[in-house]
Design an enzyme around this catalytic site. Structure first.
Site, short mmCIF file in Angstrom:
data_model
loop_
_atom_site.label_atom_id
_atom_site.label_comp_id
_atom_site.label_asym_id
_atom_site.label_seq_id
_atom_site.Cartn_x
_atom_site.Cartn_y
_atom_site.Cartn_z
N ILE A 122 0.84 -1.21 0.00
CA ILE A 122 0.00 0.00 0.00
C ILE A 122 0.86 1.24 0.00
CG2 ILE A 122 -1.72 1.30 1.33
CD1 ILE A 122 -2.70 -1.51 2.32
N SER A 141 -5.68 -2.09 8.87
CA SER A 141 -4.53 -1.20 8.70
C SER A 141 -4.34 -0.80 7.24
CB SER A 141 -3.27 -1.87 9.24
OG SER A 141 -3.04 -3.07 8.52
N GLU A 142 -4.71 -1.72 6.33
CA GLU A 142 -4.55 -1.44 4.89
C GLU A 142 -5.27 -0.15 4.49
OE1 GLU A 142 -6.68 -2.90 0.89
OE2 GLU A 142 -6.53 -4.35 2.50
N GLU A 143 -6.57 -0.07 4.86
CA GLU A 143 -7.37 1.10 4.53
C GLU A 143 -6.89 2.35 5.26
OE1 GLU A 143 -8.71 -1.85 5.06
OE2 GLU A 143 -10.01 -2.26 3.34
#
Lengths: 545, 160
Positions: free
Chosen positions: A439, A467-469
């Protein structure tokens, strides 16, 4: 010889006297009403002759014998006066007074009527026209006076003047007798009534009483401002077309008794005089409306035909010392109205342009991009046009829809039809790479961030525990120039449960709601939804096919 | 008491002139006298109109006016008789004087008001005022002996 001569001389001396007696001019009869048992005197005057040496003789009714000049006689002549001390019933009749000088002769007739004056306690009906009553007026609220008219020759001494009101002697402090006058301070309505003044007359050692009856009225008179007020014109200008007829009123209020002149003037000359020849401009007749205390006057000025020379000139209405003018003006095109009109028109055009631009903004921008597209690659160090961030709902149908949208429809339209390059997590990362680094690295290579949201994504916390978003949105928000495109797959009624970052994005950039169905077919980049998306996307290198 | 009065043409004011001794002007045998007002006596109606062209006259003495009698139609004027300014009466329409383009000075009087009283000063003979004596029956004259023997303060009241 001597006798005829004497006779002739006698005749010639007597002749002028005889002729003069014949020439006596009769005056009209003067009427006097006298109460019996009271002294009375009448002065024989003929004003044109008074300043000269005159010979005056009084005669009783139908008598050629002059009235006695003996001062002890009850009726006698005292200089020019005839004096009755006192008058009796038998004295009534027409008396004659012959007044003559060298050149002229006048015979004055005085008709004396006797009556019995009943005064206080002796009240009886008296014919109203048979009265020697004086009429006098006091002015309300002012200090004023009454006059006791006692006209007698100098030989009569008049004193001990007493004043009565309604048969009672006046002794109040408000009243003050000075000579023949009764001064009244601060006149009130109660001062109206029947008054009498009484005096002692002494003549030749004998005392008599003179009594005058006075009927007193109280009048309320306001003596207002001596300066008239002009209510119109007010030094104003009047717009009038050349050649037209014009009538202007001058309105004035003034006290009734004032003798102020009201008129229209030009060049300090009456308009009637100034335009004496042409009579083109004239003063009109005056009208007057009487009110209680003042009059309202109107005087007009008439311009039969307005000429060029009339413009700018002062036409002045005068009322006593007051003055007010009018000035004629040519009606000029109203520049202010034009300015306002122009401003409104411009505003209208601007508003219309803004409206049209708002409605067709997207089409215009897209058309512009397709017409003036750059042929070369955009050299900004970016690899992708957009990073697609999407939720992974638990419910089957929603999951299907999201996957369909992200993995099929988005690539079909934006990549295939429009030539964009998307980074879709779960499609484009290399296997085995750490999620965070994927990301972090890839978002920096993207020009836009597309966030897909569905109502359910809230409850599962789109950004709450993934956590990605979080990294994605963080990067998008802190990176300068990174635009976010928020796509709602369904209508989201409530944003309150959304994370602050999404609320902020929604508030700042708005959201685009999906309006199609979730099939691979029939997706065209030219629908309203895709136009909106494309509008927010960076310019393409080639147009949609 | 209120009524509308629209004049179709200029008209003189009609009124009475009294003095502070309650005498009114009375006309008999071509003579104007001041007599005590009584029930049985009808005072003369006085006509009064302002001069239209007072520019050449003195400004601070009062309003220049013409004075006359309604019935018979006479106007008051001043002329010298044996070197003495004298008040006379002349058969004269007051409106003819009004319409003259120049002030007719012998017929003009400065009407000066103070409180409720007025004085009438001859325009032709400044310093000479219309006057009466305080004894009844005196003729109306002009005098320069102001405030002594003669009464020069009058009360002018308008009739409607």
């Amino acid at each position: 010889m001597g006798v005829p001569c004497l006779l002739f001389c006698g005749v010639s001396l007597a002749l002028p006297l005889f002729v003069r007696a014949v020439e006596c001019k009769d005056s009209s009869v003067k009427n006097e009403i006298i109460s019996v048992d009271h002294p009375f005197a009448f002065n024989c005057t003929y004003p044109p002759l008074t300043s000269e040496q005159v010979n005056i003789t009084w005669y009783k009714p139908s008598s050629k014998i002059p009235v006695s000049r003996n001062t002890q006689s009850r009726i006698h002549q005292d200089e020019s006066w005839i004096l009755f001390l006192p008058m009796t019933w038998a004295d009534a009749g027409i008396y004659q007074c012959v007044i003559k000088n060298i050149n002229s002769c006048h015979r004055i007739h005085v008709n004396l009527t006797a009556f019995r004056k009943y005064w206080c306690g002796t009240s009886r009906n008296v014919l109203p026209n048979l009265s020697d009553e004086y009429l006098q007026t006091l002015h309300f609220g002012k200090d004023d006076s009454l006059m006791c008219h006692l006209n007698f020759p100098k030989s009569c001494v008049l004193d001990l003047i007493k004043w009565y009101k309604d048969c009672k002697e006046i002794k109040e402090e408000r009243f003050n007798t000075v000579g023949m006058k009764l001064f009244v301070k601060n006149v009130s309505a109660e001062d109206r009534g029947k008054y009498a003044c009484q005096a002692r007359l002494t003549h030749g050692g004998k005392e008599h009483t003179v009594l005058n009856s006075i009927s007193v009225d109280v009048k309320k008179i306001e003596y207002g401002d001596r300066i008239p007020k002009i209510t119109y014109p007010r030094n104003n200008s009047i717009e009038v077309e050349l050649g037209s007829t014009l009538i202007v009123d001058c309105n004035i209020t003034d006290v009734r008794e004032n003798t102020n002149l009201r008129c229209w003037k030009v060049n300090n000359t009456l308009v009637d005089l100034y335009y004496r020849e042409s009579k083109r401009i004239r003063e009109g007749y005056e009208s007057c409306v009487p009110f209680e205390q003042y009059n309202r006057y109107t005087v007009n000025i008439t311009f039969l035909q307005v000429k060029m020379e009339d413009y700018g000139r002062h036409f002045v209405c005068h009322a006593g010392v007051s003055a007010a003018y009018i000035v004629l003006k040519l009606p000029v095109p109203d520049s202010r109205a034009y300015l306002i009109g122009g401003f409104i028109a411009l505003t209208g055009v601007a508003v219309s342009v803004m409206c049209i631009y708002n409605v067709f903004k997207i089409d215009i921008v897209l058309w512009y991009r397709s017409t003036f597209r750059s042929t070369g690659a955009i050299d900004d160090g970016k690899l992708y046009d957009a990073y697609v961030l999407y939720p992974k709902p638990q419910s089957g149908s929603q999951r299907q829809e999201v996957d369909m949208m992200v993995l099929k429809i988005l690539p079909e339209v934006l990549e295939r039809q429009c030539g964009y390059k998307l980074f879709i997590f779960g499609r484009d990362e290399l296997p085995g790479q750490a999620v965070a680094s994927v990301i972090d690295e890839n978002i920096k290579l993207c020009r836009r961030l597309i966030i897909i949201i569905v109502p359910e994504s809230l409850s599962f916390g789109l950004l709450k525990n993934m956590s990605e978003e979080q990294i994605t949105v963080y990067n998008a928000l802190i990176q300068d120039g990174m635009k976010v495109i928020l796509i709602e797959l369904e209508k989201i009624k409530d944003y309150t449960d959304m994370p602050e970052s999404i609320k902020y994005i929604r508030q700042k950039h708005g959201a685009i709601r999906w309006s199609g169905d979730f099939t691979e077919e029939s997706q065209s980049a030219k629908t309203k939804f895709w136009k909106k998306v494309r509008f927010h996307m960076p310019p393409t290198r080639y147009p949609p096919s | 008491r209120q009524k509308l009065k629209i004049l179709s043409k200029a008209e003189p004011l009609l009124g009475n002139i009294q003095d502070i001794s309650h005498q009114v002007w009375f006309f008999q045998d071509q003579t104007l006298t001041a007599v005590p007002r009584k029930n049985c006596m009808v005072p003369v109606t006085v006509t009064l109109i302002s001069c239209k062209c007072p520019e050449t006259l003195e400004k601070d003495k009062g309003n220049p006016i013409y004075l006359g009698l309604k019935e018979p139609e006479l106007c008051l004027f001043c002329e010298k008789v044996k070197d003495q300014p004298t008040l006379q009466l002349k058969e004269q329409n007051i409106m003819d004087l009004y319409y003259e383009n120049e002030p007719v000075k012998p017929f003009l009087f400065y009407h000066s008001q103070s409180g409720r009283t007025s004085t009438f000063e001859s325009v032709a003979f400044p310093g000479w005022f219309i006057a009466v004596c305080s004894q009844g029956g005196c003729p109306v004259i002009v005098t320069q002996d102001v405030g002594k023997t003669y009464i020069t303060d009058f009360v002018w009241s308008v009739l409607y």
